[in-house]
Design an enzyme around this catalytic site. Sequence first.
Site, PDB file in Angstrom:
ATOM      1  N   GLU A   1      -8.272  32.253 -50.510  1.00 42.96           N
ATOM      2  CA  GLU A   1      -7.981  31.703 -49.183  1.00 42.96           C
ATOM      3  C   GLU A   1      -9.276  31.514 -48.398  1.00 42.96           C
ATOM      4  OE1 GLU A   1      -5.513  32.744 -45.089  1.00 42.96           O
ATOM      5  OE2 GLU A   1      -5.034  33.828 -46.933  1.00 42.96           O
TER       6      GLU A   1
ATOM      7  N   ARG B 143      -1.387  41.954 -39.269  1.00 46.56           N
ATOM      8  CA  ARG B 143      -0.140  41.957 -40.043  1.00 46.56           C
ATOM      9  C   ARG B 143       0.249  43.376 -40.459  1.00 46.56           C
ATOM     10  NH1 ARG B 143       3.288  38.045 -42.743  1.00 46.56           N
ATOM     11  NH2 ARG B 143       2.022  36.388 -41.848  1.00 46.56           N
TER      12      ARG B 143
ATOM     13  N   GLU C 121       5.246  36.650 -51.212  1.00 44.40           N
ATOM     14  CA  GLU C 121       4.703  37.964 -50.909  1.00 44.40           C
ATOM     15  C   GLU C 121       5.726  39.102 -50.838  1.00 44.40           C
ATOM     16  OE1 GLU C 121       0.955  37.562 -48.096  1.00 44.40           O
ATOM     17  OE2 GLU C 121       2.534  36.184 -47.466  1.00 44.40           O
TER      18      GLU C 121
END
Length: 774
Positions: free
Chosen positions: A250, A328, A730
């Site tokens: 990413e 997160r 995920e």
Amino acid sequence: MHKNKLNHKLNSKLDAVSVALKKSIKNLDSYTHVRGESLYVDDVNVRQGTFHAVVFDSPKAHGKIKSIDYSKAEALEGVERIFTYKDVPGENEIGGIIKDEPLFAEHEVHFWGMPIALIVAESEFIARKARGLIEIDIEELPVITTAKQAKAKGSFINAPRSFSLGDVENAFKDCEYVFEGETFSNGQEHLYIEAQGAYAEPLENGTIKITSSTQGPTAVQKTVANVLGVAMHKIEVDVTRLGGGFGGKEDQATPWAVMAALATYHLNQSVKLILNRHDDLRMTGKRHPYESSYKIGLSKDLKILAYEAEFLQNSGAAADLSPAIAERTLFHATNSYFIPNVKTTVISCKTNLPPNTAFRGFGGPQGMFVIESAIAKAASEIGVSSREIQEANLLDENDTFSYGQIAKKVEAKNTWDSAKAIFNSEALEKEVEDFNKNNSSFKKGIAFMPITFGISFTNTPMNHARALVHIYLDGSVGISTAAVEMGQGVNTKMMQIAAQVFSIPIEKIKIETTNTTRVANTSPSAASSTADLNGKATLMACNSLLERIKKVASDDLNTSEDSITLKDESVYVNNKKTELSWTELISKTMLQRVALTENAHYATPEIHFDKTKEKGHPFAYHVYGTAITTVTVDCTRGIYEFDSVKIVHDYGKSMSEGIDLGQVEGALAQGIGWMTMEEIAYNDEGKLLSNALSTYKIPDIFSVPKEVEVIPVETEGNDMAILKSKAVGEPPLMYGIGAYFAIQNAIKAFNPNYDLKFHAPMTPEKVLMGLYKN
């Protein structure tokens, strides 16, 4: 039209058609994969004269560069040039969230493996030989390798962040039980099959095209432009597919693309840079290790009344994506439980390791491991099973998360109750109990693992996507989106959407490479949102095209548009087949100069989050599930075998059951690996010790569960998911956390004096110590 109504219309329109295709659709990349025909960066047909590059990196974790002698390397025949920070025409900076990461080290090095120079030669062999001839003198400085060390020294990436709900301090006073403890969860190597790499080639007018193994083509484009000091339109980034990403590509695919482009910029010749496995392991970041502490308070009837946790995130030497990952963690700190009083804090700690980065779950697994550890500790101290505490605190409709979002369409209890009923959990627990009574050398353990995982980029502006759809004159279709295929089957899902809308064979549809000149300003393929965002945009584009061609058909057949439907490459009026075929209709549309190209933009509605208040509605929806894991431990050797993992999973209304099942099984294996055997090890000097597959073990066919059973939960799905088919990349990884606690329960069955430890991964060495330590 209001976005909510549009979402509902786009989804409901195709529900009936999609049912027929769900069971038959397969990952269409599989055919070329198994034949060895799928193309990756290293398969690009290189231009004549292409140079090959190798990175010269720091042999120390922290220090001042006193001198570097490149003379012997530069004199080696076949070496074209060696590039350093001095050759950067723009900004020597690749940090995304925080500008704290140079492309090349300048005067100091901050981790073992930090790039210092790029050697460009006629062959990779020559470049590697030249690397061994470079002499460097580094004045070593103190090295920090753990988050606790960093906290003690005041070494941080940014300011701490906290989420809170209720009044934790006072709530603890009312608790019947209060327990405290510490946990550690280690990093995890991505170990994608295709290592990091890029191929840069010069085009005309100063344009550079980069074929990159990246999840974020726009991030590569933007960073290359910044480093070279040119406009973004001068940089084209193209991605066919990745040989695995898992988050590791990413952000961390960017430097290698930038380096290749820098060399091409100066040499006006193509440059190829592919890391070998050892370089990739040494130079790239991993899943973040976390050192955490918790305090949990329960009522007499096992309700969790208060929960407090501090997460120390080992960020490495630069921010990379650490602040977003830390956020997160906070979002998922209470997992599947409603806790009325919560305070969670995360601190991103700066150490002298490679900058740690995104990994499947993106901080969520680290947060969930802590709450599950706290529950296990409380259960052990009170003398009940963890299952009883878990079950007593599961989320319900309209419960409030600590970040302010109200839980809607909650499936936590549904998946839990379904798992208990479908798999007869009482019988499973009884089987474990009976086995342990009758066996002394082997013990079984069982653990329940519920999951609740939010779907969206938590940085709200990133939740958007575009799709460019062409219908060609012969009726075939080409689709361009920002979605990067990396094994998750997103290309197949995009094709499936178009096939359903137009009612044509999937063989008539092509997914183009992901290219910044066709679809620009994109978010990365990450956060389990790729299919939702790009699929919604594709659906919108296809429906716009459908409306146009239906207008042409209605005029040609002298009937109303509402009476027109497409089915099996034919036009139907009031459900009766006409003589007008799909191909003929497209030809007529073209002759009438009606556009057969559509560019659609989708932005997720409703979501928002105010970071100044740490409150909002950051997720489009949540994915739920429950896993029951059973393990058998060999109490003589400390080794273990997973008998079964039985899962009830919330797919919503799955578009592609085979693809989604594969994602659940793969994520589960990766989660079990993280929790049990994948042990990242650095020495005190910051050198990676687990630097090969002989010293870093991942699950193989012999270490995965003997039985994995996955049952979809009965649910209406969610309109915010593409065709109500929920994200699946995920969330299932977190089922693997149950493996850790199943092993702990088996140890406890053998050694009643075992003091629960929450130090993952639970390797056989740790098991053996637990079995015999009083």
